[in-house]
Design a protein around this motif. Structure first.
Motif, PDB file in Angstrom:
ATOM      1  N   ALA A  11       0.839  -1.204   0.000  1.00 42.56           N
ATOM      2  CA  ALA A  11       0.000   0.000   0.000  1.00 42.56           C
ATOM      3  C   ALA A  11       0.873   1.254   0.000  1.00 42.56           C
ATOM      4  N   ASP A  12       1.937   1.267   0.828  1.00 44.16           N
ATOM      5  CA  ASP A  12       2.845   2.416   0.841  1.00 44.16           C
ATOM      6  C   ASP A  12       3.537   2.578  -0.506  1.00 44.16           C
ATOM      7  N   PHE A  13       3.975   1.452  -1.072  1.00 43.47           N
ATOM      8  CA  PHE A  13       4.662   1.498  -2.368  1.00 43.47           C
ATOM      9  C   PHE A  13       3.749   2.090  -3.434  1.00 43.47           C
ATOM     10  N   LEU A  14       2.545   1.547  -3.558  1.00 44.11           N
ATOM     11  CA  LEU A  14       1.609   2.036  -4.577  1.00 44.11           C
ATOM     12  C   LEU A  14       1.185   3.473  -4.303  1.00 44.11           C
ATOM     13  N   GLY A  15       1.037   3.826  -3.031  1.00 50.70           N
ATOM     14  CA  GLY A  15       0.664   5.187  -2.675  1.00 50.70           C
ATOM     15  C   GLY A  15       1.736   6.206  -2.992  1.00 50.70           C
ATOM     16  N   ALA A  16       2.994   5.753  -3.061  1.00 53.07           N
ATOM     17  CA  ALA A  16       4.099   6.669  -3.345  1.00 53.07           C
ATOM     18  C   ALA A  16       4.256   6.954  -4.833  1.00 53.07           C
ATOM     19  N   LEU A  50      25.831  -1.254 -23.525  1.00 53.50           N
ATOM     20  CA  LEU A  50      24.521  -0.862 -23.008  1.00 53.50           C
ATOM     21  C   LEU A  50      24.564   0.596 -22.586  1.00 53.50           C
ATOM     22  N   SER A  51      23.702   1.388 -23.170  1.00 57.73           N
ATOM     23  CA  SER A  51      23.555   2.784 -22.778  1.00 57.73           C
ATOM     24  C   SER A  51      22.158   2.947 -22.217  1.00 57.73           C
ATOM     25  N   ILE A  52      22.053   3.565 -21.042  1.00 59.89           N
ATOM     26  CA  ILE A  52      20.782   3.650 -20.329  1.00 59.89           C
ATOM     27  C   ILE A  52      20.231   5.072 -20.372  1.00 59.89           C
ATOM     28  N   ALA A  53      18.921   5.150 -20.545  1.00 61.19           N
ATOM     29  CA  ALA A  53      18.222   6.435 -20.461  1.00 61.19           C
ATOM     30  C   ALA A  53      17.762   6.596 -19.014  1.00 61.19           C
ATOM     31  N   GLY A  54      18.686   6.484 -18.082  1.00 60.09           N
ATOM     32  CA  GLY A  54      18.388   6.412 -16.663  1.00 60.09           C
ATOM     33  C   GLY A  54      17.793   7.648 -16.043  1.00 60.09           C
ATOM     34  N   ARG A  55      17.911   8.782 -16.701  1.00 59.88           N
ATOM     35  CA  ARG A  55      17.373  10.013 -16.125  1.00 59.88           C
ATOM     36  C   ARG A  55      15.891  10.204 -16.437  1.00 59.88           C
ATOM     37  N   LEU A  56      15.314   9.339 -17.302  1.00 55.20           N
ATOM     38  CA  LEU A  56      13.875   9.455 -17.553  1.00 55.20           C
ATOM     39  C   LEU A  56      13.123   9.166 -16.257  1.00 55.20           C
ATOM     40  N   PRO A  57      11.996   9.813 -16.031  1.00 56.21           N
ATOM     41  CA  PRO A  57      11.287   9.658 -14.751  1.00 56.21           C
ATOM     42  C   PRO A  57      10.410   8.406 -14.676  1.00 56.21           C
ATOM     43  N   ALA A  59       9.158   4.905 -13.188  1.00 57.85           N
ATOM     44  CA  ALA A  59       9.142   4.318 -11.848  1.00 57.85           C
ATOM     45  C   ALA A  59       9.274   2.799 -11.880  1.00 57.85           C
ATOM     46  N   SER A  60       8.848   2.168 -12.970  1.00 67.70           N
ATOM     47  CA  SER A  60       8.774   0.711 -12.953  1.00 67.70           C
ATOM     48  C   SER A  60       9.551   0.018 -14.067  1.00 67.70           C
ATOM     49  N   PHE A  61      10.073   0.752 -15.038  1.00 75.19           N
ATOM     50  CA  PHE A  61      10.815   0.089 -16.105  1.00 75.19           C
ATOM     51  C   PHE A  61      12.083   0.858 -16.450  1.00 75.19           C
ATOM     52  N   GLU A  62      13.006   0.146 -17.098  1.00 73.40           N
ATOM     53  CA  GLU A  62      14.305   0.689 -17.490  1.00 73.40           C
ATOM     54  C   GLU A  62      14.387   0.638 -19.014  1.00 73.40           C
ATOM     55  N   ASN A 135      11.176  -4.416 -17.089  1.00 77.46           N
ATOM     56  CA  ASN A 135      10.513  -3.975 -15.860  1.00 77.46           C
ATOM     57  C   ASN A 135      11.368  -4.244 -14.615  1.00 77.46           C
ATOM     58  N   SER A 136      12.662  -4.110 -14.768  1.00 77.86           N
ATOM     59  CA  SER A 136      13.597  -4.386 -13.671  1.00 77.86           C
ATOM     60  C   SER A 136      13.480  -3.385 -12.524  1.00 77.86           C
ATOM     61  N   ARG A 137      13.164  -2.125 -12.811  1.00 82.67           N
ATOM     62  CA  ARG A 137      13.043  -1.138 -11.720  1.00 82.67           C
ATOM     63  C   ARG A 137      11.949  -1.537 -10.739  1.00 82.67           C
ATOM     64  N   LEU A 138      10.813  -1.966 -11.257  1.00 87.70           N
ATOM     65  CA  LEU A 138       9.714  -2.368 -10.392  1.00 87.70           C
ATOM     66  C   LEU A 138      10.122  -3.558  -9.519  1.00 87.70           C
ATOM     67  N   LEU A 139      10.708  -4.579 -10.129  1.00 89.88           N
ATOM     68  CA  LEU A 139      11.101  -5.755  -9.345  1.00 89.88           C
ATOM     69  C   LEU A 139      12.179  -5.409  -8.324  1.00 89.88           C
TER      70      LEU A 139
END
Length: 167
Positions: A11-16, A50-57, A59-62, A135-139
């Motif tokens: 609940a805290d995770f989803l609420g954030a 591998l080049s990452i677009a890591g600064r995109l906002p 929350a759940s995917f890379e 979807n590695s960020r979410l996991l």
């Protein structure tokens, strides 16, 4: 908020998670090609870049841009997250467990969770370019992200080395 363990609350995770993206200098709406962050070679474990677009906002995917040089492959790996590769350019094939599929520019490649897989560049002259979304960020936020690499091994060699136990 705890990201994993006994203090983690769904609940805290989803609420954030905000209803709207609040971009700023650190998390812009657009990351330009020249702003992509190339991961250090010692973190990639194979001859790809591998080049990452890591600064995109997100929350759940890379999102990555992956390059496989001519005639080379990614490593044999498995991970808990799902991955989709969009083939920007090039031709090759992919092994996912005991299946092999060919692909070329414009195709999408799906990698299911926790399956041994490896991507091959079939050209001896040109690199393969992928747009990779996972979807590695979410996991990882949930504390259940995991990845194993068997290096430049076959599926059978990976199975022997790591067995079927996900621990």
């Amino acid at each position: 908020m705890a990201q994993s363990g006994s203090r983690f609350s769904m609940a805290d995770f989803l609420g954030a998670i905000s209803d709207s993206v609040r971009p700023g200098a650190g998390r812009p709406i657009v990351v330009r090609a020249e702003e992509m962050e190339t991961l250090p070679a010692d973190q990639v474990h194979n001859p790809t870049t591998l080049s990452i677009a890591g600064r995109l906002p997100t929350a759940s995917f890379e999102i990555f841009r992956q390059t496989i040089p001519a005639g080379l492959t990614s490593d044999m790996q498995r991970h808990h997250h799902e991955t989709v590769h969009y083939v920007i350019s090039g031709d090759g094939h992919t092994e996912v467990e005991d299946e092999t599929a060919t692909w070329s520019s414009g195709d999408f490649i799906y990698t299911p969770p926790w399956t041994w897989h490896r991507h091959y560049n079939d050209s001896t002259e040109h690199p393969v370019e992928f747009l990779t979304i996972e979807n590695s960020r979410l996991l990882n936020l949930l504390g259940v992200g995991r990845r194993q690499s068997a290096g430049l091994a076959t599926v059978e060699q990976a199975r022997i080395r790591f067995g079927g136990d996900p621990s």
